[in-house]
Design a protein around this motif. Structure first.
Motif, PDB file in Angstrom:
ATOM      1  N   PHE A   1       4.714  42.548 -21.478  1.00 55.92           N
ATOM      2  CA  PHE A   1       5.048  43.053 -19.992  1.00 55.92           C
ATOM      3  C   PHE A   1       6.016  42.553 -19.298  1.00 55.92           C
ATOM      4  N   GLY A   2       6.599  43.233 -18.371  1.00 49.36           N
ATOM      5  CA  GLY A   2       7.940  42.820 -17.638  1.00 49.36           C
ATOM      6  C   GLY A   2       7.517  43.142 -16.121  1.00 49.36           C
ATOM      7  N   ASN A   3       7.480  42.102 -15.492  1.00 55.37           N
ATOM      8  CA  ASN A   3       7.298  42.335 -14.052  1.00 55.37           C
ATOM      9  C   ASN A   3       8.637  42.672 -13.448  1.00 55.37           C
TER      10      ASN A   3
ATOM     11  N   ALA B   1       5.311  35.882 -12.555  1.00 54.93           N
ATOM     12  CA  ALA B   1       6.424  35.838 -11.330  1.00 54.93           C
ATOM     13  C   ALA B   1       7.338  37.055 -11.389  1.00 54.93           C
ATOM     14  N   PRO B   2       7.929  37.480 -10.242  1.00 53.51           N
ATOM     15  CA  PRO B   2       8.883  38.711 -10.234  1.00 53.51           C
ATOM     16  C   PRO B   2      10.093  38.325 -11.338  1.00 53.51           C
ATOM     17  N   GLY B   3      10.386  39.461 -12.135  1.00 50.13           N
ATOM     18  CA  GLY B   3      11.592  39.117 -13.151  1.00 50.13           C
ATOM     19  C   GLY B   3      10.849  38.567 -14.340  1.00 50.13           C
ATOM     20  N   GLN B   4       9.834  37.831 -14.400  1.00 47.37           N
ATOM     21  CA  GLN B   4       9.433  37.369 -15.817  1.00 47.37           C
ATOM     22  C   GLN B   4       8.642  38.332 -16.721  1.00 47.37           C
ATOM     23  N   THR B   5       9.005  37.986 -18.136  1.00 43.63           N
ATOM     24  CA  THR B   5       8.035  38.927 -19.047  1.00 43.63           C
ATOM     25  C   THR B   5       7.050  37.925 -19.724  1.00 43.63           C
TER      26      THR B   5
ATOM     27  N   LEU C   1       5.872  47.745 -13.014  1.00 44.85           N
ATOM     28  CA  LEU C   1       5.467  46.965 -14.317  1.00 44.85           C
ATOM     29  C   LEU C   1       5.952  47.716 -15.636  1.00 44.85           C
ATOM     30  N   LYS C   2       6.669  46.745 -16.535  1.00 48.50           N
ATOM     31  CA  LYS C   2       7.474  47.381 -17.584  1.00 48.50           C
ATOM     32  C   LYS C   2       6.516  47.119 -18.865  1.00 48.50           C
TER      33      LYS C   2
END
Lengths: 903, 429
Positions: A702-704, A736-740, A683-684
C-alpha cells in the motif's frame, strides 16, 4: 466544599496513598478518594494503575459513588481491557437493579466502554432494557444500540436490534421515540445505508411525537423527516401543515431544521398559491435568526446564502435586515455582504450602494475590500445600476485610501469586461492612481485596462513603459499582463511602439525563467513575425462575457446542500463526503501519545525491513526476465533440482519464521488517481495472489499518496468462483502521507462462493477500506494458485478418468514456445504451479507428457502436452469434467511455458 | 453528532474533556487550543476544522466551550446546545461561569455532562429536573432510593411536560410579567432611519401551585382584527415574528394564534418577538460633527426624548466617538448630567441619570487633536446610546390578558411591567 482542592496534591507516592484510601471502610473517605482519582484523570495524569482498586468500589448501593466509579471505568477500560471484563458482572447486576436510574446508568456506561470483548455481555441486558417498563431506561437503551453498532455492526444486525429500534418508534413516550430516531439516523450515517426508511406510517408516528418531545428530540425528528421524499404534492402539503408550527419555536435549531423540511418539500408542491404562502412563512423566522448570538447568526447566514440562491424571492424585500452593524464580528459582516449582493435588485440597489460605500470607509481592511468587491458584483449583476456603481467606485477612488483604490481598480476591470465600450470615460481618473498601485492583482488589472483601451489613452505607451523598468521584479501575473498589453498596444499603434514590444518580448523570453511567460512570449513573437493580421485576430478578439454566476453554486450541488441545511455541510458549502471521513474508531484508543510512539517504532522497523528487502514494487518485465535468468543459472548449479518458479526461497523464510511469504512480483492494481467509493483518491496498491506452503496468500503493498494519514484498514472480497475469502483481518499500520507498507493476508478458499463459472482472465475483486475511503480493485489470479499440492492422480486413475471423460470433452490447442522446450524443463516449470507429471512417453517426432492437477474445490484437470522435438511446437490436449476450467488451465500453461497460441 | 465536549481556559489549557465517541483524541483538541484559543484569534469563525476534526465553539467570559465532531453534525443544534450547557452550569454555580467555578466543580460537571448528553446527543437539559437527581452539587431533592418518587421523576423527565414538576405548592399564587423591548436603530449621517426594529422578550415569573393551564393575549393585529368587537379597542400592532418557549403549544398557535401553555416553575422566557412596523423611537439624536483642519473637531449633539412627559428614561448614556489622536476635549454647555472624555472608551461619555419625556438636551464639544505623523483618516464610528425607559414600549405592545385555570380554582395575583431598553442604538456621523 469545593472540588478544586483535589488538584492540589502533587506529592510523591500519591498513587499509593490513593490506593489505601480506596480500600478504606469509611464510605465518605472512599468517595473522596475516587474524586481525587478523577481529578488526576482530568489533568491528564495516568491513574490507570488504580483500576482494580477503583472497580472494587463499584459494588455499592450509593449512586453517587457508583457514578464516579463508572466515569473512571469509561476512561480507562481501553487501557485495561482484562480488568474491564471484571467490571462486567457488576454492570450486568446493575442492569437488573430496582432503581431505574441505576439500570439506565449501567446500560449507558457499558455502551461507552468501547471494547469488543464487552459487547457480547451487553447484548442481553440491552435487549431487556429496550423493553423496560421505565421510559428513562428505554430512551437510554435506544442510544446504546447506536453505540453498540459503532463497535460491532454485525452483532447489532445479527441480533435484530435494528428492528427493535424500529419498533421503538411506536413507543408511547416521546423521548424514547426521539432517541430511537437519533440512533437510527446515526446508524444510517455510519453504515452508509438508510436503515430508517420513511413511509406514511413512520412519518405519522414521528409527527405525533414531534409535538411532545424535547426541543432536541424535535430536531432529531425534523432532520429525519427531511430525508423523506414526499410521494405527491398532497403528501408534502399534509406533512408541512404539521411542521410549519415549529417555525415559531424558541430554539433556533428547531426552527432551522423545520426550514430545511419546508425547503425540501417545496419542490414537490405544485399549487403556486401554496408555494407563495409557504415561502412567506419562511422569511420572518430567517430574519429573526439575525438577532441571535453571533455564532448562530453566522450559521444562519451561511444557510440563508443557500436558501436565497435556491429561492431568491424569499428574502427579496428584507435586504435592510442584512445591513452590517458597527459591532458585528467580522465573520458575520463578511457573510452579510455576500447576501446583500445576492438580494440586490433594481429596487433596492440605491440603498445597498449607500451602505456599501459606508462600509468602504470602515477600519477592518478585509471587510473594506470585500465591500468594494461587492459594489463591483452589483454592477455586473444589474445592468441598469452599473453606472451608479461606477460612480460610487469613483467616489471611493477619490478617497485615495490605498487599498480601496486598488480594490476598486480590480473590480472596474471586470465591469469593463462585462460592459465594453460604455464607461471608458473614467479611464483617465484611474490612470491618476497608477503610482499608488503596489498589489499584483490591482497592477495587473490596471495594465489590462491600458492594453485593452490603448487607442483611447493618449499616453498609453508612456504608462506601460513605466512598468518596464521593474519588469523582472514583478510577479508572474503582472509580467504576463505587461506582455499582453504591450503586444496589444503594438498592434494598435505599431509605428511608435516597435522598440518597446521588442524589448518586452526579449525580456519575457530570453531573460525570463518563468516557463509560462516564456511560452506566451514566444507565441506572440512568432505570431507577430509570421502574420501580424492573424495576431490581431487572436490577441484583439472579442472576449467571452462574464456574469455574476461565478459566485453561485452548481444547481445539483445546491440541491444537495439544501438537503443539508443546519448541518456542517451547509456552513462549509461543501458536500458531506468532501470533509467527513468515516473512521472505524474501535481500534483507536484514548491515549494517542503512546500510539504515536508505537507508530514511530513501527516506522523504524519498516524502514529496516525495506532496506533489507529492497523496494517493494517489482513488477517490471525486466525483473521477471532477470529472475528467469537467475533460475536458469540456479538450474545449472544445483543440477536440475526443482526450483520454485516464484522465487520462494526457503532460506529466507527460515530466517524469519513468523513472517509471511517473501515479496513476490506484484502488479499495480490501483493507481493513486483512481477514486474510491466516495470519490477520494490517493491509495496506491500493488498486489499478487500467491501460493505459499500449501496455502494461498494475498500480498499487497500500500502506498499513501493522499494528504491524510490512513488508518482503519479492513479488507473484503467479492464472491468468486473458488470462494476465496480473507483468512484473517488485514493488518496494516497507520500510514502517514507518502509512506508505503506491505501486508500479506492469508486467503481461504471455498468460503465466498459465487456459484458462477470462472471467467478468463480470472480476477479477484477486492475492497479495501481505509479512513480515507473504500477502494475497489481487481487482483489477477493465476490458476496455479488454486491448485493443491496433494494431487493424488496416478497412472491408472489417469487412464480411467481420461477414458471416462471421453473425447467429447477434450479440447486441444496448438502453440509455439519461444525456443525448443526440453521436457525436463517443462515438467519442472509446471510442477512449480502444482501441475504434476503423471506419465511420459517418447515418440519419434515429439515427447508426450501427461499431467494432472486438482483445484482447491477438488476438481481434476488432465492434460497431455506434446513437445515437438525438432521445433518449438507444443500441443496441449485437455480433458476435464469441469469444462470452464479448461481456458484457465490453458492460460496457466501458456503463461508458465511462455507459449504463443497458434490454433 | 458531538464527539466530545471541552472547556478551555484563556491560556488554552483544557479544563474539562469529556469524550463521547472516542474518535477525537486529546491531541487533536490540544491543536485547537494552541491554534485558536491561545492565539486569541477573535476573527476566527465559530466553526472551523483542523485536519479531519471540526470544532464548534463559543466563548463565555474566560471559558471557551467547544464541541468537536467528525461527522456532518447539525451545527445549529450543537451551538444551541452549547449555550444551554452554559446556562445549566450557571444555574448550578450560582450565576458565575468562569475558570474558578469550573475548577471548583469538575466532578459535578462530569456528572452533568454524563447526564445531559448521551453518545453526542443532547438529552435532558431542564435544570429543574436535573436538580432532582444529579447527586453532585448538593441540590438533589429526590430520594434516589424511593421507587415511587423515581417513577414520577423518570416519567416527567422523558414525558411531554418535562419542564414542570408535579405537586408544586404556593401559599400565595402570583404571576409577574415583564415585557422587555430592545430597540435596534441605525440612522445614517443624514438622519435617515436605515433600520429600526424591536426585539422583545416576555419574561414570566410563575409562582403558581399545581398544573396551571394558562392562556396569554396581546394586542396582536392578527388576533384583534379577527374579532370585530375588539377591533376598535386600542391600537393593534403587527408582530413580524415570534418564538415561544418549549411549553407553548405551537400547533395551536399556528392554527388559532392563541398562546396556551403550562408554565415551568419560576422565571422563564415565555416568548420573544420582533417588530419592524410603526416603531416609536424613544430618542432622537441630532449630531453635527465637523473636522476643522487637522487639529480640531467640533461636535454638537442634541438628544431629544420622544415619549410622554410623565415618564422618565433612566441611566441614559451617550457615547460620542473621538479620533484616536484626541488630546483634550473642551465640553461646554452640557445640558444635563455629566460628560467626560474617556480615552479608554475612545470618546466622550455623556451620562444622564434621569431624562424626562418630551425634553431635549444639547452638548457642545471642542476636541483638540494632537498632531500625528501618520496622516490617517478618521473612520468616524457611530454615536451609540444606551438607556432604559420604564412603562414604555417602543412597539406599542400591550398584554391584554393572562387567564389561568387550575383544578383548585385559585385566583392568582398578576403583576405586569413594561420597559424599553437600547439594543444597538446607533447614529452614524
Amino acid at each position: 466544599m469545593s472540588d478544586g482542592r483535589f488538584f492540589q496534591t502533587t506529592k510523591r507516592g500519591e498513587i499509593h496513598e490513593l490506593k489505601e484510601e480506596l480500600h478504606s471502610a469509611n464510605k465518605d473517605k472512599k468517595k473522596e478518594a475516587v474524586k481525587k482519582v478523577i481529578a488526576a484523570m482530568t489533568v491528564g495524569k495516568d491513574v490507570s494503575a488504580l483500576f482494580p482498586d477503583v472497580v472494587n468500589c463499584m459494588q455499592t448501593s450509593n449512586i453517587e459513588l457508583k457514578k464516579l466509579v463508572y466515569l473512571y471505568v469509561i476512561n480507562y477500560a481501553k487501557a485495561q481491557p482484562e480488568l474491564a471484563i471484571l467490571a462486567v458482572n457488576t454492570f450486568r447486576k446493575d442492569s437488573l437493579d430496582a432503581n431505574p436510574l441505576i439500570r439506565a446508568l449501567a446500560v449507558r456506561t457499558m455502551g461507552c466502554i468501547r471494547l469488543e470483548q464487552i459487547t457480547e455481555y451487553l447484548v442481553e441486558p440491552l435487549r431487556r432494557c429496550c423493553k423496560d417498563q421505565d421510559p428513562y431506561v428505554r430512551k437510554t437503551a435506544a442510544i446504546c444500540i447506536a453505540k453498540l453498532y459503532d463497535i460491532s455492526p454485525e452483532l447489532v444486525e445479527d441480533q435484530g436490534f435494528i428492528d427493535i429500534l424500529k419498533d421503538m418508534l411506536s413507543d408511547g413516550n416521546p423521548m424514547v421515540v426521539a432517541n430511537s430516531v437519533a440512533a437510527l439516523s446515526e446508524i444510517s450515517e455510519s453504515a452508509g445505508k438508510n436503515v430508517l426508511p420513511m413511509n406514511e406510517n413512520t412519518i405519522s408516528k414521528l409527527l405525533a411525537a414531534l409535538n411532545e418531545c424535547t426541543e432536541w428530540g424535535q430536531v432529531f425528528i425534523l432532520d429525519a423527516i427531511a430525508t423523506h421524499t414526499p410521494t405527491s404534492a398532497r403528501d408534502a402539503e399534509s406533512i408541512l401543515e404539521r411542521v410549519t408550527a415549529r417555525l415559531s419555536h424558541a430554539n433556533a435549531a428547531v426552527v432551522m431544521s423545520a426550514i430545511k423540511v419546508v425547503m425540501r418539500f417545496l419542490d414537490r408542491i405544485t399549487n403556486t398559491e401554496t408555494i407563495r404562502s409557504l415561502q412567506r412563512k419562511l422569511s420572518p423566522p430567517l430574519v429573526t435568526l439575525l438577532s441571535a448570538e453571533p455564532e448562530i447568526q453566522y450559521v444562519a447566514l451561511r444557510n440563508i446564502n443557500l436558501i436565497v440562491q435556491r429561492r431568491p424571492t424569499i428574502l427579496a424585500t428584507e435586504v435592510k435586515m442584512f445591513f452590517c452593524k458597527y459591532n458585528d464580528p467580522v465573520y458575520v459582516k463578511m457573510e452579510k455582504l455576500d447576501i446583500m449582493v445576492r438580494l440586490a435588485s433594481e429596487r433596492n440597489i440605491d440603498q445597498i450602494l449607500m451602505e456599501l460605500k459606508e462600509y468602504a470607509t470602515e477600519v477592518d481592511v478585509d471587510f473594506v475590500r470585500k465591500s468594494v468587491r461587492a459594489i463591483g458584483r452589483c454592477a455586473i449583476k444589474l445592468d441598469r445600476a452599473a453606472e451608479r456603481c461606477i460612480n460610487v467606485l469613483l467616489d471611493l477612488i477619490e478617497t485615495r485610501v490605498n487599498y480601496v483604490v486598488q480594490e476598486a481598480i480590480v473590480v472596474i476591470k471586470d465591469i469593463f469586461r462585462k460592459y465594453p465600450n460604455r464607461y471608458e470615460s473614467i479611464i483617465s481618473a484611474l490612470c491618476e492612481n497608477l503610482d499608488s498601485l503596489d498589489e499584483p492583482e490591482a497592477k495587473a488589472s490596471m495594465i489590462w485596462i491600458i492594453g485593452e483601451y490603448a487607442e483611447r489613452i493618449d499616453n498609453a505607451d508612456e504608462l506601460l513603459d513605466s512598468f518596464l523598468e521593474s519588469f523582472h521584479d514583478e510577479t508572474p501575473s503582472v509580467q504576463l499582463q505587461i506582455l499582453t498589453a504591450t503586444v496589444k498596444l503594438f498592434l494598435k499603434t505599431p509605428s511608435s511602439t516597435q522598440d518597446m514590444v521588442t524589448k518586452v518580448l526579449k525580456m519575457s523570453t530570453e531573460e525570463s525563467e518563468n516557463p509560462d511567460l516564456r511560452d506566451r512570449g514566444y507565441i506572440y513573437w512568432r505570431l507577430l513575425s509570421s502574420n501580424p493580421e492573424a495576431t490581431k485576430q487572436v490577441v484583439l478578439a472579442d472576449k467571452p462575457t462574464i456574469s455574476d454566476d461565478s459566485y453561485s453554486l452548481d444547481s445539483s450541488v445546491l440541491d444537495r446542500l439544501i438537503d443539508n441545511i443546519a448541518m456542517l455541510s451547509s456552513v462549509y458549502h461543501k458536500l458531506p463526503e468532501a470533509f467527513v471521513t468515516r473512521l472505524r474508531t474501535v481500534q483507536k484508543g484514548e491515549y494517542e501519545d503512546e500510539e504515536e510512539e508505537e507508530e514511530e517504532e513501527d516506522k523504524v522497523a519498516r524502514l529496516r525491513q525495506e532496506m533489507k528487502e529492497g523496494p517493494a514494487y517489482e513488477s517490471d518485465e525486466e525483473d521477471e526476465r532477470d529472475r528467469d535468468r537467475d533460475r536458469d543459472r540456479d538450474d545449472e548449479s544445483s543440477g536440475g533440482e526443482p526450483t520454485d518458479l516464484l522465487g520462494l526461497d526457503d532460506t529466507t523464510t527460515t530466517t524469519t519464521p513468523t513472517a509471511a511469504a517473501p515479496t513476490v512480483p506484484q502488479q499495480m492494481v490501483l493507481n493513486a488517481d483512481q477514486p474510491g467509493q466516495k470519490g477520494q483518491r490517493g491509495l496506491k496498491v500493488a498486489a499478487a495472489l500467491t501460493r505459499f506452503r500449501g496455502s494461498i496468500v494475498l500480498q499487497m503493498t500500500f502506498g499513501n499518496m493522499s494528504q491524510m494519514p490512513l488508518s482503519g484498514w479492513a479488507i473484503q472480497f467479492n464472491k468468486n468462483p473458488f470462494g476465496l475469502a480473507p483468512g484473517g483481518p488485514l493488518q496494516v499500520q497507520d500510514l502517514a502521507p507518502g509512506q508505503t507498507a506491505t501486508a500479506s493476508l492469508p486467503v481461504t478458499p471455498n468460503q465466498l462462493l459465487s456459484n458462477n463459472p470462472p471467467a478468463v482472465p480470472l480476477i479477484l475483486q477486492v475492497a479495501v477500506k481505509t479512513s480515507l475511503d473504500v477502494f475497489y480493485f481487481n487482483v489477477p489470479v493465476d490458476f496455479g494458485v488454486l491448485l493443491v499440492e496433494d494431487d493424488s492422480t496416478d497412472k491408472d486413475t489417469f487412464k480411467d478418468l481420461w477414458a471416462r471423460i471421453g473425447e467429447a470433452k477434450q479440447v486441444s490447442v496448438m502453440a509455439m514456445a519461444p525456443q525448443p522446450l526440453p521436457s525436463a524443463q517443462c515438467i519442472q516449470t509446471l510442477a512449480a504451479v502444482n501441475i504434476k507429471l503423471v506419465a511420459q512417453r517418447a515418440a519419434d517426432t515429439f515427447d508426450s507428457l501427461y499431467f494432472s492437477c486438482t483445484t482447491t474445490n477438488r476438481l481434476v484437470v488432465l492434460a497431455e502436452i506434446s513437445l515437438q522435438k525438432s521445433g518449438n511446437g507444443v500441443k496441449v490436449v485437455t480433458r476435464t469434467e469441469a469444462g470452464p476450467l479448461i481456458p484457465l488451465f490453458q492460460a496457466q500453461v501458456a503463461k508458465s511455458l511462455t507459449l504463443q497460441r497458434t490454433g | 453528532m458531538i464527539s466530545s465536549i471541552l472547556l478551555i481556559n484563556q491560556k488554552g489549557e483544557i479544563l474539562i474533556h469529556r469524550s463521547y465517541k472516542g474518535d477525537v483524541t486529546r491531541t487533536e483538541a490540544t491543536l485547537f487550543c494552541s491554534r485558536v484559543v491561545a492565539a486569541k484569534e477573535a476573527r476566527e469563525k465559530p466553526i472551523l476544522s483542523i485536519g479531519q476534526c471540526h470544532f464548534i465553539h463559543t466563548t463565555i467570559g474566560d471559558i471557551t466551550v467547544v464541541a468537536t465532531t467528525k461527522s456532518n453534525a447539525n451545527v445549529m443544534l450543537v451551538l444551541k446546545f452549547l449555550y444551554r450547557l452554559v446556562e445549566v452550569f450557571s444555574a448550578y454555580f450560582g450565576g458565575q461561569v468562569d475558570e474558578n467555578a469550573v475548577r471548583k466543580n469538575f466532578v459535578l460537571i462530569y456528572e452533568l455532562l454524563d447526564e445531559i448528553v448521551d453518545y453526542g446527543f443532547p438529552q435532558i437539559l431542564e435544570v429543574d429536573i436535573l436538580k432532582k437527581y444529579i447527586t453532585q452539587g448538593g441540590m438533589k431533592t429526590v430520594d434516589l432510593n424511593d421507587e415511587e418518587q423515581l417513577k414520577k421523576l423518570t416519567v416527567q423527565a422523558t414525558g411531554n411536560c418535562s419542564w414542570r414538576a408535579d405537586g408544586i405548592k404556593y401559599r400565595k399564587n402570583e404571576v409577574y410579567i415583564d415585557v422587555i423591548e430592545s430597540v435596534n436603530v441605525l440612522i445614517s449621517h443624514k438622519g435617515v432611519v436605515l433600520r429600526a426594529d424591536v426585539s422583545g422578550q416576555i419574561m414570566v415569573k410563575c409562582l403558581l401551585s399545581g398544573m396551571p393551564e394558562c392562556k396569554f393575549g396581546m394586542n396582536d393585529k392578527l388576533v384583534m382584527n379577527r374579532d370585530p368587537r375588539k377591533a376598535n379597542k386600542g391600537t393593534a400592532i403587527a408582530i413580524d415574528d415570534c418564538r415561544f418557549h418549549q411549553c407553548v403549544r405551537l400547533p395551536k398557535f399556528d392554527l388559532e394564534r392563541t398562546i396556551t401553555f403550562i408554565p415551568p416553575d419560576g422565571t422563564f422566557e415565555l416568548m420573544t418577538y420582533r417588530i419592524t412596523e410603526n416603531i416609536n423611537l424613544p430618542f432622537k439624536i441630532l449630531p453635527v460633527v465637523q473636522e476643522r483642519g487637522r487639529t480640531r473637531v467640533e461636535c454638537s449633539v442634541k438628544v431629544k426624548a420622544n415619549f410622554a412627559k410623565n415618564i422618565f428614561a433612566t441611566n441614559v448614556i451617550i457615547k460620542i466617538p473621538c479620533p484616536k489622536t484626541t488630546a483634550k476635549a473642551h465640553l461646554s454647555n452640557v445640558g444635563a448630567g455629566k460628560a467626560k472624555y474617556e480615552p479608554s472608551q475612545g470618546g466622550i461619555i455623556w451620562r444622564i441619570r434621569r431624562f424626562p419625556g418630551d425634553t431635549e438636551y444639547t452638548l457642545l464639544a471642542d476636541v483638540e487633536l494632537a498632531s500625528s505623523v501618520t496622516d490617517k483618516q478618521w473612520y468616524r464610528p457611530p454615536i451609540a446610546m444606551d438607556f432604559q425607559v420604564p412603562m414604555f414600549t417602543a412597539s406599542g405592545l400591550r398584554v391584554r390578558f393572562l387567564s389561568i385555570q387550575e383544578k383548585s380554582n385559585y385566583k392568582p395575583v398578576k403583576w405586569i411591567r413594561y420597559i424599553t431598553k437600547a439594543g444597538s442604538y446607533q447614529h452614524r456621523i
